[in-house]
Design a protein around this motif. Structure first.
Motif, PDB file in Angstrom:
ATOM      1  N   GLY A 156       0.795  -1.216   0.000  1.00 38.67           N
ATOM      2  CA  GLY A 156       0.000   0.000   0.000  1.00 38.67           C
ATOM      3  C   GLY A 156       0.829   1.268   0.000  1.00 38.67           C
ATOM      4  N   CYS A 157       2.132   1.168   0.254  1.00 42.06           N
ATOM      5  CA  CYS A 157       2.989   2.351   0.327  1.00 42.06           C
ATOM      6  C   CYS A 157       3.568   2.694  -1.038  1.00 42.06           C
ATOM      7  CB  CYS A 157       4.128   2.117   1.323  1.00 42.06           C
ATOM      8  SG  CYS A 157       3.580   1.799   3.006  1.00 42.06           S
ATOM      9  N   GLY A 158       3.991   3.939  -1.195  1.00 41.55           N
ATOM     10  CA  GLY A 158       4.594   4.347  -2.457  1.00 41.55           C
ATOM     11  C   GLY A 158       3.655   4.198  -3.636  1.00 41.55           C
ATOM     12  N   SER A 159       2.342   4.376  -3.410  1.00 41.45           N
ATOM     13  CA  SER A 159       1.326   4.230  -4.466  1.00 41.45           C
ATOM     14  C   SER A 159       1.333   2.838  -5.075  1.00 41.45           C
ATOM     15  CB  SER A 159       1.528   5.281  -5.569  1.00 41.45           C
ATOM     16  OG  SER A 159       1.436   6.583  -5.040  1.00 41.45           O
ATOM     17  N   SER A 160       1.729   1.836  -4.295  1.00 39.83           N
ATOM     18  CA  SER A 160       1.721   0.466  -4.794  1.00 39.83           C
ATOM     19  C   SER A 160       0.305  -0.100  -4.761  1.00 39.83           C
ATOM     20  CB  SER A 160       2.660  -0.408  -3.973  1.00 39.83           C
ATOM     21  OG  SER A 160       2.285  -0.430  -2.610  1.00 39.83           O
ATOM     22  N   PRO A 161      -0.033  -0.976  -5.693  1.00 36.06           N
ATOM     23  CA  PRO A 161      -1.391  -1.525  -5.744  1.00 36.06           C
ATOM     24  C   PRO A 161      -1.643  -2.481  -4.581  1.00 36.06           C
ATOM     25  CG  PRO A 161       0.014  -2.626  -7.356  1.00 36.06           C
ATOM     26  CD  PRO A 161       0.823  -1.497  -6.787  1.00 36.06           C
ATOM     27  N   VAL A 162      -2.861  -2.464  -4.067  1.00 42.11           N
ATOM     28  CA  VAL A 162      -3.267  -3.405  -3.019  1.00 42.11           C
ATOM     29  C   VAL A 162      -4.224  -4.400  -3.659  1.00 42.11           C
ATOM     30  CG1 VAL A 162      -4.312  -3.675  -0.745  1.00 42.11           C
ATOM     31  CG2 VAL A 162      -3.039  -1.593  -1.280  1.00 42.11           C
ATOM     32  N   THR A 163      -3.765  -5.631  -3.821  1.00 43.09           N
ATOM     33  CA  THR A 163      -4.547  -6.621  -4.568  1.00 43.09           C
ATOM     34  C   THR A 163      -5.012  -7.791  -3.712  1.00 43.09           C
ATOM     35  OG1 THR A 163      -2.503  -7.746  -5.256  1.00 43.09           O
ATOM     36  CG2 THR A 163      -3.362  -6.030  -6.719  1.00 43.09           C
ATOM     37  N   SER A 164      -4.783  -7.711  -2.412  1.00 37.76           N
ATOM     38  CA  SER A 164      -5.312  -8.720  -1.490  1.00 37.76           C
ATOM     39  C   SER A 164      -5.574  -8.038  -0.158  1.00 37.76           C
ATOM     40  CB  SER A 164      -4.311  -9.872  -1.308  1.00 37.76           C
ATOM     41  OG  SER A 164      -3.204  -9.461  -0.546  1.00 37.76           O
ATOM     42  N   GLY A 260      -0.344   8.752  12.003  1.00 33.47           N
ATOM     43  CA  GLY A 260      -1.665   8.148  11.889  1.00 33.47           C
ATOM     44  C   GLY A 260      -2.379   8.574  10.623  1.00 33.47           C
ATOM     45  N   LYS A 261      -2.199   9.831  10.240  1.00 35.22           N
ATOM     46  CA  LYS A 261      -2.807  10.323   9.005  1.00 35.22           C
ATOM     47  C   LYS A 261      -2.261   9.593   7.786  1.00 35.22           C
ATOM     48  CE  LYS A 261      -3.438  14.571   6.291  1.00 35.22           C
ATOM     49  NZ  LYS A 261      -3.137  16.034   6.240  1.00 35.22           N
ATOM     50  N   SER A 262      -0.958   9.363   7.749  1.00 38.59           N
ATOM     51  CA  SER A 262      -0.385   8.649   6.607  1.00 38.59           C
ATOM     52  C   SER A 262      -0.884   7.217   6.554  1.00 38.59           C
ATOM     53  CB  SER A 262       1.145   8.681   6.677  1.00 38.59           C
ATOM     54  OG  SER A 262       1.639   7.876   7.726  1.00 38.59           O
ATOM     55  N   LEU A 263      -1.061   6.579   7.723  1.00 42.74           N
ATOM     56  CA  LEU A 263      -1.588   5.215   7.728  1.00 42.74           C
ATOM     57  C   LEU A 263      -3.067   5.190   7.360  1.00 42.74           C
ATOM     58  CD1 LEU A 263       0.164   3.757  10.905  1.00 42.74           C
ATOM     59  CD2 LEU A 263       0.784   3.450   8.510  1.00 42.74           C
ATOM     60  N   ASP A 268      -7.377   3.922   3.245  1.00 40.97           N
ATOM     61  CA  ASP A 268      -8.280   4.350   2.172  1.00 40.97           C
ATOM     62  C   ASP A 268      -7.986   3.594   0.883  1.00 40.97           C
ATOM     63  OD1 ASP A 268      -9.509   6.161   3.842  1.00 40.97           O
ATOM     64  OD2 ASP A 268      -8.303   7.875   3.179  1.00 40.97           O
ATOM     65  N   ALA A 269      -6.700   3.375   0.578  1.00 41.43           N
ATOM     66  CA  ALA A 269      -6.330   2.662  -0.651  1.00 41.43           C
ATOM     67  C   ALA A 269      -6.635   1.175  -0.551  1.00 41.43           C
ATOM     68  CB  ALA A 269      -4.849   2.883  -0.947  1.00 41.43           C
ATOM     69  N   ALA A 270      -6.467   0.606   0.647  1.00 40.15           N
ATOM     70  CA  ALA A 270      -6.670  -0.831   0.819  1.00 40.15           C
ATOM     71  C   ALA A 270      -8.113  -1.199   1.134  1.00 40.15           C
ATOM     72  CB  ALA A 270      -5.772  -1.332   1.950  1.00 40.15           C
ATOM     73  N   ARG A 271      -8.913  -0.245   1.533  1.00 39.23           N
ATOM     74  CA  ARG A 271     -10.264  -0.499   2.043  1.00 39.23           C
ATOM     75  C   ARG A 271     -11.126  -1.360   1.124  1.00 39.23           C
ATOM     76  NH1 ARG A 271     -15.243   2.339   2.116  1.00 39.23           N
ATOM     77  NH2 ARG A 271     -16.363   2.088   4.111  1.00 39.23           N
ATOM     78  N   PRO A 272     -11.084  -1.180  -0.202  1.00 41.22           N
ATOM     79  CA  PRO A 272     -11.932  -2.030  -1.060  1.00 41.22           C
ATOM     80  C   PRO A 272     -11.664  -3.528  -0.902  1.00 41.22           C
ATOM     81  CG  PRO A 272     -11.147  -0.132  -2.288  1.00 41.22           C
ATOM     82  CD  PRO A 272     -10.418  -0.120  -0.985  1.00 41.22           C
ATOM     83  N   LEU A 303     -11.100   4.691   9.635  1.00 40.94           N
ATOM     84  CA  LEU A 303     -11.391   5.918   8.894  1.00 40.94           C
ATOM     85  C   LEU A 303     -11.203   7.167   9.742  1.00 40.94           C
ATOM     86  CD1 LEU A 303     -14.575   4.838   6.888  1.00 40.94           C
ATOM     87  CD2 LEU A 303     -12.291   5.304   5.964  1.00 40.94           C
ATOM     88  N   ALA A 304     -11.359   7.016  11.047  1.00 40.07           N
ATOM     89  CA  ALA A 304     -11.260   8.175  11.942  1.00 40.07           C
ATOM     90  C   ALA A 304      -9.937   8.214  12.695  1.00 40.07           C
ATOM     91  CB  ALA A 304     -12.408   8.145  12.947  1.00 40.07           C
ATOM     92  N   ALA A 305      -9.050   7.260  12.440  1.00 40.19           N
ATOM     93  CA  ALA A 305      -7.836   7.100  13.242  1.00 40.19           C
ATOM     94  C   ALA A 305      -6.980   8.360  13.240  1.00 40.19           C
ATOM     95  CB  ALA A 305      -7.028   5.923  12.722  1.00 40.19           C
ATOM     96  N   ARG A 306      -6.501   8.715  14.427  1.00 38.29           N
ATOM     97  CA  ARG A 306      -5.618   9.870  14.579  1.00 38.29           C
ATOM     98  C   ARG A 306      -4.291   9.461  15.212  1.00 38.29           C
ATOM     99  NH1 ARG A 306      -7.184  14.943  14.417  1.00 38.29           N
ATOM    100  NH2 ARG A 306      -5.944  15.516  16.258  1.00 38.29           N
ATOM    101  N   SER A 307      -3.992   8.167  15.201  1.00 40.02           N
ATOM    102  CA  SER A 307      -2.740   7.702  15.788  1.00 40.02           C
ATOM    103  C   SER A 307      -2.359   6.368  15.173  1.00 40.02           C
ATOM    104  CB  SER A 307      -2.876   7.541  17.311  1.00 40.02           C
ATOM    105  OG  SER A 307      -3.751   6.477  17.615  1.00 40.02           O
ATOM    106  N   ILE A 308      -1.089   6.015  15.333  1.00 39.21           N
ATOM    107  CA  ILE A 308      -0.622   4.698  14.891  1.00 39.21           C
ATOM    108  C   ILE A 308      -1.373   3.609  15.652  1.00 39.21           C
ATOM    109  CG2 ILE A 308       1.382   3.175  14.758  1.00 39.21           C
ATOM    110  CD1 ILE A 308       3.137   5.683  14.763  1.00 39.21           C
ATOM    111  N   ARG A 309      -1.533   3.822  16.942  1.00 37.86           N
ATOM    112  CA  ARG A 309      -2.156   2.809  17.779  1.00 37.86           C
ATOM    113  C   ARG A 309      -3.589   2.502  17.333  1.00 37.86           C
ATOM    114  NH1 ARG A 309      -0.447   1.055  22.747  1.00 37.86           N
ATOM    115  NH2 ARG A 309      -1.998  -0.148  23.908  1.00 37.86           N
ATOM    116  N   GLU A 310      -4.324   3.510  16.912  1.00 40.87           N
ATOM    117  CA  GLU A 310      -5.707   3.273  16.483  1.00 40.87           C
ATOM    118  C   GLU A 310      -5.754   2.468  15.184  1.00 40.87           C
ATOM    119  OE1 GLU A 310      -8.088   7.024  18.503  1.00 40.87           O
ATOM    120  OE2 GLU A 310      -7.296   7.251  16.455  1.00 40.87           O
TER     121      GLU A 310
END
Length: 413
Positions: A156-164, A260-263, A268-272, A303-310
């Motif tokens: 999911g990082c570096g605009s990589s595709p998430v296919t599973s 947390g925002k970056s995660l 969002d990219a992996a959610r589907p 979707l609402a996470a504001r930390s790594i832990r969440e």
């Protein structure tokens, strides 16, 4: 390390930056505060432009690893670059990438095959990728010194595709991905007996450390994914301590929120892959290690996470079979496995790192003293992923690049 250990002797003889105070890291005087150093490096650093060829590698679970092969570097040479004397490290800068075209470009043609050159696999900090300034700078410096360079973007990082329906953790799952990447690179970019080194920053440093420990224990004896030497920079070696540190008011408001925002963007990219398109609700998906076992992500929290832990509560600990986030952090901490490592490893940290503070490294320091294959270099200043140079604060972190490349060249020679 003990200066009497054979690895330390080789390294100190080859890397003057580690052998004398005169060559030791000197921080810009106006960046004497670890918080300021960290934030300034993240916001103001500009490094060399590069070209990558993206190699998409399938994984057994139906996922995809995006491995970016360095295919071009802006021609401007690094100041104070040192060339290695070993014949393993002959080569030089690749064709230029024009900075005005963008700092990170992708091309359709892979770099020429050259099995005689060693390969350096890079992995960025949490949520980052091959476009990060410090990754580009290290890639360019290593190429100048004769390395082939590849960057593994975690899922999911570096605009990589998430296919599973799988992302990554600091331990389970990601370790398999590193081995898959190394095996692929050994098969496609190197001849028999070729040298492979790995360098990970921050969270990826934890992954690299854990892979190196497993290479000597649970995954020993398979040369197809062997890593000959490694470096881990600014690594959270004690994850429970580092998690507690991030919950302090300033750290939570500045670092944890941004990470947390970056995660959350990755989610969002992996959610589907985790959500039923018709109902927009999370559905059971396979756990990382057993397709017969499933879990359901907490979409609302993610979707609402504001930390790594969440994010780790919403997805990571569930995906990788931990009862709680605290159980995950305790299991993934790599300082407990440093004694198992049997190949050369350098741990490079800054004492004033606000995310991985010096006081959290005590167990790692003890483990390094007990294992002659592990060397720790601890600078007073540098912040987190900073190490800005006094002579060129907003360029690449030259001192750390010379140390990392010099260590790997000495260890692999």
């Amino acid at each position: 390390a003990s200066a009497a250990d054979p690895l330390a002797k080789r390294v100190l003889a080859a890397v003057p930056e580690l052998a004398s105070w005169e060559e030791w890291y000197a921080h810009p005087r106006f960046l004497a505060n670890g918080h300021l150093h960290t934030i300034a490096a993240a916001k103001l650093r500009r490094t060399r432009a590069v070209r990558y060829y993206r190699d998409l590698v399938p994984t057994p679970d139906g996922g995809t690893l995006a491995i970016d092969l360095l295919a071009g570097v802006r021609r401007a040479a690094h100041a104070n670059a040192r060339s290695a004397s070993s014949s393993l490290f002959t080569g030089g800068a690749l064709p230029g990438a024009a900075e005005e075209e963008g700092f990170t470009q992708f091309v359709d043609t892979p770099p020429p095959f050259d099995a005689s050159r060693p390969l350096l696999l890079l992995a960025s900090g949490l949520g980052g990728g091959s476009q990060d300034t410090y990754v580009r700078s290290m890639a360019a410096t290593a190429a100048d010194r004769g390395w082939q360079v590849a960057v593994l973007n975690m899922r999911g990082c570096g605009s990589s595709p998430v296919t599973s329906p799988r992302l990554f953790s600091a331990y389970r799952g990601a370790n398999d991905d590193v081995r898959t990447a190394v095996a692929h690179l050994r098969a496609t970019r190197l001849g028999a007996g070729g040298v492979v080194a790995a360098l990970g920053w921050s969270n990826s440093g934890t992954i690299v450390n854990n892979v190196m420990a497993e290479q000597a224990t649970t995954h020993a004896g398979d040369p197809s994914h062997a890593i000959d030497a490694a470096v881990a920079c600014a690594t959270p070696l004690n994850m429970p301590a580092n998690s507690a540190n991030l919950q302090r008011p300033f750290h939570s408001a500045v670092y944890d929120v941004n990470l947390g925002k970056s995660l959350r963007t990755l989610w969002d990219a992996a959610r589907p892959q985790y959500v039923d398109a018709a109902t927009d609700l999370c559905v059971p998906v396979p756990r990382w290690d057993d397709a017969s076992e499933s879990f359901v992500a907490d979409d609302e929290l993610a979707l609402a996470a504001r930390s790594i832990r969440e994010i780790d509560e919403a997805v990571t600990r569930r995906q990788f079979g931990y009862a709680s986030v605290d159980d995950y952090y305790a299991a993934a901490s790599s300082d407990q496995r440093l004694g198992q490592i049997a190949a050369p490893l350098l741990l490079l940290n800054a004492f004033d790192d606000p995310i991985v503070p010096g006081w959290s490294l005590c167990r790692a320091l003890d483990a390094a003293r007990a294992n002659p294959q592990v060397v720790v270099a601890l600078t007073s200043h540098g912040g987190h992923l900073g190490w800005c140079d006094r002579g060129d604060p907003w360029g690449g972190p030259r001192w750390t690049e010379r140390v990392c490349c010099g260590f790997l060249e000495a260890a692999a020679a």
